[in-house]
Scaffold this active site. Structure first.
Site, PDB file in Angstrom:
ATOM      1  N   THR A 144       3.282 -18.189   7.681  1.00  0.00           N
ATOM      2  CA  THR A 144       4.055 -18.906   6.669  1.00  0.00           C
ATOM      3  C   THR A 144       5.475 -19.220   7.116  1.00  0.00           C
ATOM      4  O   THR A 144       6.046 -20.207   6.703  1.00  0.00           O
ATOM      5  CB  THR A 144       4.137 -18.093   5.369  1.00  0.00           C
ATOM      6  OG1 THR A 144       4.422 -16.749   5.712  1.00  0.00           O
ATOM      7  CG2 THR A 144       2.844 -18.170   4.601  1.00  0.00           C
ATOM      8  N   ASN A 145       6.030 -18.385   7.993  1.00  0.00           N
ATOM      9  CA  ASN A 145       7.420 -18.594   8.379  1.00  0.00           C
ATOM     10  C   ASN A 145       7.526 -19.264   9.729  1.00  0.00           C
ATOM     11  O   ASN A 145       8.284 -18.867  10.582  1.00  0.00           O
ATOM     12  CB  ASN A 145       8.178 -17.265   8.437  1.00  0.00           C
ATOM     13  CG  ASN A 145       8.041 -16.525   7.144  1.00  0.00           C
ATOM     14  OD1 ASN A 145       8.131 -17.132   6.091  1.00  0.00           O
ATOM     15  ND2 ASN A 145       7.814 -15.226   7.216  1.00  0.00           N
ATOM     16  N   CYS A 146       6.745 -20.296   9.927  1.00  0.00           N
ATOM     17  CA  CYS A 146       6.609 -20.848  11.255  1.00  0.00           C
ATOM     18  C   CYS A 146       6.860 -22.342  11.182  1.00  0.00           C
ATOM     19  O   CYS A 146       6.349 -23.021  10.302  1.00  0.00           O
ATOM     20  CB  CYS A 146       5.186 -20.537  11.714  1.00  0.00           C
ATOM     21  SG  CYS A 146       4.649 -21.420  13.138  1.00  0.00           S
ATOM     22  N   ILE A 147       7.719 -22.851  12.086  1.00  0.00           N
ATOM     23  CA  ILE A 147       7.968 -24.292  12.047  1.00  0.00           C
ATOM     24  C   ILE A 147       7.073 -25.007  13.053  1.00  0.00           C
ATOM     25  O   ILE A 147       6.846 -24.520  14.133  1.00  0.00           O
ATOM     26  CB  ILE A 147       9.436 -24.661  12.398  1.00  0.00           C
ATOM     27  CG1 ILE A 147      10.354 -23.448  12.252  1.00  0.00           C
ATOM     28  CG2 ILE A 147       9.926 -25.755  11.483  1.00  0.00           C
ATOM     29  CD1 ILE A 147      11.770 -23.711  12.659  1.00  0.00           C
TER      30      ILE A 147
END
Lengths: 111, 115, 91
Positions: free
Chosen positions: A108-111
């Site tokens: 989820t915290n991935c660009i």
């Protein structure tokens, strides 16, 4: 939505190519997913995928890059658990791609 | 940044949101701490089995704080005490803080988010 | 490095105020808005040198302030936030 044929089964993928059902994962599925990314899985790849699956089992989430590097270093040593090596193994996006091949949800915290 | 998580784990989205902020911030290398206050300390209770609630497993996710770079984990001593929890028996290692230490903690960070 | 704490929940149904008062430092500010202004009706519970309440919320609720409080309008509230190092809203 697309599908992947592996293990003689038809497996549902989401729009980013992640498994829709985590239970669909098998080594044959990982090999087929890796082929789509132009990766031939070697021994070190498999070790990292196993570590990722352990991470998910333990924490119930997919790691971002930093925790992935840290956790891999703890489990497989610093030769594998460093960002340069993980980037090399997984085409420059280890958190996203390794999670995909390990059958985990998209981090989820991935660009 | 200091994140103050003061809601019980399964009461609503607040506990989840506070943890997500911590994990996202930690993943990007932000220096941050998390303080469990009031009912937030219930998140640290051992032996929670929320599978039947069909939500993401907050307890398991909390264990990942350290790996995500959030090493400063605190719990309000008073909140623990009045809820019958002891610092040594928690599912996540959290340093218990007395009121004065919490006052100082609030003022040590540039930003505070209370959820 | 002082903090302005902002509360908006009624102290009669919610523990935020009690909790905030426990961790409030002497230099910190406490601003009451919304239903939190009902706390002003009980002076014994609320003694803090930097206590503020939002005027429109006090007026709207016809709260008679028994505690020593500085009643501020919105511009004064904004000005107040700038005199503290940071604002902590107890959401």
């Amino acid at each position: 939505m697309s599908t992947l044929i592996a293990d003689g089964r038809e497996i549902a993928l989401d729009k980013d190519g992640f498994l829709c059902e985590l239970a669909d994962w098998s080594p044959a599925v990982a090999t087929a997913l890796a082929e789509r990314e132009g990766i031939s899985l070697g021994e070190v790849h498999w070790a990292v995928l196993a570590v990722l699956r352990d991470f998910y089992r333990e924490f119930q989430l997919s790691p971002a890059t930093r925790p992935l590097v840290k956790y891999t270093a703890v489990r497989l040593g610093p030769e594998v658990g460093n960002s340069a090596q993980l980037n090399r193994l997984f085409n420059g996006t280890p958190a996203k791609l390794a999670a995909k091949l390990a059958g985990l949800p998209k981090p989820t915290n991935c660009i | 940044m200091l994140i103050v998580s003061r809601q019980a784990p399964w009461a609503g989205p607040a506990a989840r949101e506070a943890l997500d902020i911590a994990l996202a911030g930690g993943a990007f290398g932000l220096p941050l701490a998390i303080l469990f206050l009031d009912d937030g300390v219930f998140q640290l209770q051992q032996g929670q089995a929320p599978a039947a609630l069909e939500q993401k497993n907050l307890c398991a996710n909390l264990q990942a704080l350290d790996l995500f770079g959030v090493e400063a984990v605190y719990a309000c001593q008073h909140s623990l005490h009045v809820r019958g929890l002891a610092a040594g028996t928690l599912a996540v290692e959290a340093q218990p803080l007395a009121a004065e230490a919490i006052t100082a903690l609030f003022n040590r960070f540039d930003e505070v988010i209370t959820l | 490095m002082a903090t302005l704490h902002v509360l908006s929940h009624s102290p009669f149904t919610d523990g935020r105020l009690a909790s905030c008062l426990r961790v409030l430092g002497p230099e910190d500010g406490l601003l009451l808005c919304g239903d939190a202004v009902y706390a002003l009706a009980d002076a014994s519970a609320l003694r803090h040198p930097r206590l503020y309440a939002l005027e429109e919320d006090v007026q709207a609720r016809a709260v008679v302030a028994k505690a020593a409080v500085e009643v501020v309008d919105y511009p004064a509230f904004v000005a107040l936030t700038l005199t503290y190092a940071k604002v902590n809203s107890w959401l």
